[in-house]
Design a protein around this motif. Sequence first.
Motif, short mmCIF file in Angstrom:
data_model
loop_
_atom_site.label_atom_id
_atom_site.label_comp_id
_atom_site.label_asym_id
_atom_site.label_seq_id
_atom_site.Cartn_x
_atom_site.Cartn_y
_atom_site.Cartn_z
N VAL A 77 0.84 -1.20 0.00
CA VAL A 77 0.00 0.00 0.00
C VAL A 77 0.87 1.25 0.00
O VAL A 77 0.59 2.24 -0.70
CB VAL A 77 -0.95 -0.01 1.22
CG1 VAL A 77 -1.75 1.28 1.28
CG2 VAL A 77 -1.89 -1.21 1.13
N TYR A 78 1.95 1.22 0.77
CA TYR A 78 2.81 2.42 0.86
C TYR A 78 3.42 2.76 -0.50
O TYR A 78 3.35 3.92 -0.94
CB TYR A 78 3.91 2.20 1.89
CG TYR A 78 4.94 3.31 1.87
CD1 TYR A 78 4.64 4.57 2.38
CD2 TYR A 78 6.20 3.10 1.32
CE1 TYR A 78 5.57 5.60 2.35
CE2 TYR A 78 7.14 4.12 1.29
CZ TYR A 78 6.81 5.36 1.79
OH TYR A 78 7.74 6.38 1.74
N MET A 79 4.02 1.79 -1.16
CA MET A 79 4.67 2.07 -2.45
C MET A 79 3.66 2.52 -3.50
O MET A 79 3.95 3.37 -4.32
CB MET A 79 5.43 0.83 -2.92
CG MET A 79 6.65 0.49 -2.10
SD MET A 79 7.92 1.78 -2.11
CE MET A 79 8.36 1.82 -3.85
N SER A 80 2.46 1.93 -3.47
CA SER A 80 1.46 2.31 -4.45
C SER A 80 0.96 3.73 -4.24
O SER A 80 0.61 4.42 -5.20
CB SER A 80 0.29 1.32 -4.40
OG SER A 80 0.70 0.02 -4.75
N ARG A 81 0.91 4.17 -2.98
CA ARG A 81 0.43 5.52 -2.70
C ARG A 81 1.54 6.55 -2.71
O ARG A 81 1.29 7.74 -2.94
CB ARG A 81 -0.28 5.54 -1.34
CG ARG A 81 -1.58 4.76 -1.30
CD ARG A 81 -2.20 4.79 0.08
NE ARG A 81 -3.45 4.03 0.13
CZ ARG A 81 -4.10 3.76 1.26
NH1 ARG A 81 -3.63 4.19 2.42
NH2 ARG A 81 -5.22 3.05 1.23
N ALA A 82 2.76 6.13 -2.43
CA ALA A 82 3.86 7.09 -2.34
C ALA A 82 4.14 7.76 -3.68
O ALA A 82 4.61 8.90 -3.71
CB ALA A 82 5.13 6.39 -1.83
N SER A 92 2.09 8.93 -5.57
CA SER A 92 1.15 10.05 -5.69
C SER A 92 1.49 11.19 -4.73
O SER A 92 0.71 12.13 -4.58
CB SER A 92 -0.28 9.57 -5.41
OG SER A 92 -0.65 8.57 -6.32
N ARG A 93 2.66 11.07 -4.06
CA ARG A 93 3.14 12.10 -3.13
C ARG A 93 2.17 12.33 -1.97
O ARG A 93 2.00 13.46 -1.50
CB ARG A 93 3.40 13.42 -3.87
CG ARG A 93 4.46 13.31 -4.96
CD ARG A 93 4.59 14.60 -5.71
NE ARG A 93 5.59 14.51 -6.76
CZ ARG A 93 6.87 14.84 -6.61
NH1 ARG A 93 7.29 15.30 -5.43
NH2 ARG A 93 7.72 14.74 -7.60
N LYS A 94 1.53 11.26 -1.50
CA LYS A 94 0.64 11.39 -0.35
C LYS A 94 1.45 11.39 0.94
O LYS A 94 2.53 10.80 1.00
CB LYS A 94 -0.38 10.24 -0.34
CG LYS A 94 -1.35 10.26 -1.51
CD LYS A 94 -2.36 9.14 -1.39
CE LYS A 94 -3.36 9.19 -2.54
NZ LYS A 94 -4.37 8.10 -2.44
#
Length: 345
Positions: A98-103, A105-107
């Motif tokens: 989840v972290y890599m997939s969202r990171a 997007s600069r979240k």
Amino acid sequence: MTSDASPQSIQSAKAAVESLAAVLGGGALPDTLASGDDPAAALLHDGGVARAVVGRLRGAGSGVGNDGLCRWLYDAFQSNLPELQLAVLRFVPALAGVYMSRAVSRKQLAGFEAVLLALYAHAAAQRGAGEPETVALPNLANPSVYHDAKVPPKTKAAELDVAVLSPALEPHGTMRATRRARIVGAVLELYHGKLALMPISSKLDFCEFCVAWAGNRSKLDDKPRIAAPASSEPDGGGAAAATEEKWRRVPLPWELFQPAMRIVAHCLLGPTGSDELKAQAARAAECLYWRAAETMDARALLATRSLVRLSQMMEEPIPEPSFSGGVENMAELEAMRANILSTKN
């Protein structure tokens, strides 16, 4: 937890279960979980715990700075109890996935990053001063029982070649885009070291996210390759949030690609009786291969192509040995021997 565990470690595990139940809310965990004889093992293997925690990690808004579940994961790992640390490692696939997939997007994901940095620091401490992991390879310039050296060494034997399996781990207190792949890769190496102790559902989670990281489609059959296992879907609103969110394709430098490939190889070739896991690992290997083909990374391409070929060989039936040809060959040799003897006479 072993039978010789100290009462203090058992009490710590029970306290961890109770605090996790408070974080997840009423009804998320069975009441008998903390009162069992082995609460740490329940955290690792219980399917209800896995669905609740993974569902919360996948849910919308997870991983922020005030995320209670991330705080629990951080505190449980920092307790230095091996049983609780193993339970935290069980959720590394969902956490890193989840972290890599969202990171990308600069979240803002300060909660995820705090847990990952704690795991990274532990991995660095295990190596002493963060020394690189190396392996000595035989030098073909030295003769062996299998071959003779083309040019025998005049004075002393040539030194062994040293290959670096994992680069040195430098101390990092913050997560930056330039070091994100190295930190997550080191956490995956830590997870790989305990992979034999992980439940199958944890390995399925990783294969799912690995497919998403590499690309959601396999070019071998042009079918969608990402499908969440039923065992990892949570009950309630978290499931809807998890299925609605699309896990993104992420950059895969070698420092992240290599540990991911090693985990997939273990899932594919390791001692497991799960056909579902082997199928998911084969899909992940295919997607990693086509991703390597896009980047033309020779190391990744060679390794993943071999892995795909091995998965195909596992599916091919082994032919039954036939001795009819051997009998015919023996008859032919006997005929030749008779002709030679008659010629001599």
